[in-house]
Design an enzyme around this catalytic site. Structure first.
Site, PDB file in Angstrom:
ATOM      1  CB  SER A   7      -0.882   0.004   1.105  1.00 41.59           C
ATOM      2  OG  SER A   7      -1.583   1.324   1.314  1.00 41.59           O
ATOM      3  CG  MET A  67     -11.585   2.734   1.485  1.00 42.05           C
ATOM      4  SD  MET A  67      -9.993   2.774   2.475  1.00 42.05           S
ATOM      5  CE  MET A  67      -8.913   2.731   1.006  1.00 42.05           C
TER       6      MET A  67
HETATM    7  C1  DX5 Z   1      -6.699   1.752   5.356  1.00 40.60           C
HETATM    8  C2  DX5 Z   1      -6.189   1.243   3.863  1.00 40.60           C
HETATM    9  C3  DX5 Z   1      -5.182   0.225   4.122  1.00 40.60           C
HETATM   10  C4  DX5 Z   1      -3.812   0.652   4.627  1.00 40.60           C
HETATM   11  C5  DX5 Z   1      -3.054  -0.381   5.298  1.00 40.60           C
HETATM   12  O1  DX5 Z   1      -7.792   2.109   5.149  1.00 40.60           O
HETATM   13  O2  DX5 Z   1      -7.305   0.447   3.127  1.00 40.60           O
HETATM   14  O3  DX5 Z   1      -4.695  -0.352   2.928  1.00 40.60           O
HETATM   15  O4  DX5 Z   1      -2.906   1.425   3.628  1.00 40.60           O
HETATM   16  O5  DX5 Z   1      -2.257   0.198   5.944  1.00 40.60           O
HETATM   17  P1  DX5 Z   1      -1.457  -0.635   7.190  1.00 40.60           P
HETATM   18  O6  DX5 Z   1      -0.706  -1.845   6.367  1.00 40.60           O
HETATM   19  O7  DX5 Z   1      -0.501   0.166   7.600  1.00 40.60           O
HETATM   20  O8  DX5 Z   1      -2.386  -1.221   8.077  1.00 40.60           O
HETATM   21 ZN    ZN Z   2      -6.614  -0.459   1.229  1.00 37.50          ZN
END
Ligand code: DX5
Ligand code: ZN
Length: 246
Positions: A7, A67
């Site tokens: 991500s 989102m």
């Molecule tokens: C949260 C996102 C994730 C986020 C994950 O709303 O959808 O993809 O980037 O981040 P980590 O791996 O830091 O939990």
């Molecule tokens: Zn995500």
């Protein structure tokens, strides 16, 4: 087959190309793009221009996690920008079947996402048409949150449903996946592992990705990587994303 979907939300945006290259050298296989609108989630990130900027700097598939409210209004722009996969949140799609059809009609692999409070059962009717189901293991909006173990039962249930229904959608998990939690999600049945803060760190991104993948593969069932006998291609989608030709 385990995919590490790194991500970029946790990356250094000022050096994005270098960050993507480092995560790829470490074994990352999919670029996960977290799109937030400040309405569905209390944070704003990036839109189609980010996907367009990423497209020429990597051959890896671009996995766009929307989102956002009203995703139908933006799906064509993400497809046009170069998205290989687009997933929408079940919670904002009153016409989820139509939205997934819309994504597939643009030759993009459709995915559906469920928040921690959303039951797997709400997806039964659309499972035959998705390339992947994304199980949120945090409440979406921010990176660096703590993994919610309730996601594990949902992953197990999805794997059971997939076998029972003779489908082959992939199971993705997102949020709090790190060296401590990765084995549990893989054992539960997740194959597309989203990780942000566990991967990106100044000077350590490549080794972080490599170590996370090593732990994931060590936890995978022996048969992982071979197609299961009951798997078959869904009628309207490719089974695996292919890197785009430049
Ligand atoms: C949260 C996102 C994730 C986020 C994950 O709303 O959808 O993809 O980037 O981040 P980590 O791996 O830091 O939990
Ligand atoms: Zn995500």
């Amino acid at each position: 087959m385990i995919d590490l979907c790194f991500s970029i939300l946790a990356s250094d945006f000022a050096h994005l190309a270098d960050e993507v290259a480092a995560a790829t050298r470490g074994g990352g296989t999919i670029v996960h793009v977290d799109v937030m609108d400040g309405h569905f989630v209390p944070n704003i990130t990036f839109g189609p221009p980010m996907v367009k900027a990423l497209r020429p700097i990597t051959k890896l598939p671009l996995d766009c996690h929307l989102m956002i409210e009203n995703p139908d209004d933006f799906i064509p722009a993400f497809a046009q920008a170069g998205a290989d996969m687009i997933s929408v949140q079940q919670e904002v799609c009153p016409h989820l079947h139509r939205t997934l059809q819309h994504i597939a009609s643009l030759d993009v692999l459709p995915g559906v996402v469920i928040n921690p409070a959303t039951p797997v059962e709400t997806l039964i009717e659309v499972l035959p048409m998705v390339h992947h189901v994304l199980v949120m293991s945090v409440n979406p909006g921010f990176g660096g949150q703590q993994f919610l173990p309730l996601a594990l039962d949902k992953i197990v249930l999805l794997a059971e449903l997939r076998a029972a229904l003779g489908l082959n959608f992939r199971i993705e998990v997102d949020g709090g996946v790190d060296n401590d939690t990765v084995a549990s999600v893989v054992r539960a049945g997740a194959e597309m592992l989203v990780a942000g803060s566990a991967v990106f760190a100044p000077g350590r991104t490549e080794q972080n990705a490599r170590e996370l993948l090593r732990l994931a593969r060590a936890a995978a069932p022996k048969a992982a990587g071979k197609p299961s006998p009951q798997s078959r291609k869904p009628p309207s989608s490719r089974s695996r994303p292919k890197p785009r030709k430049k």
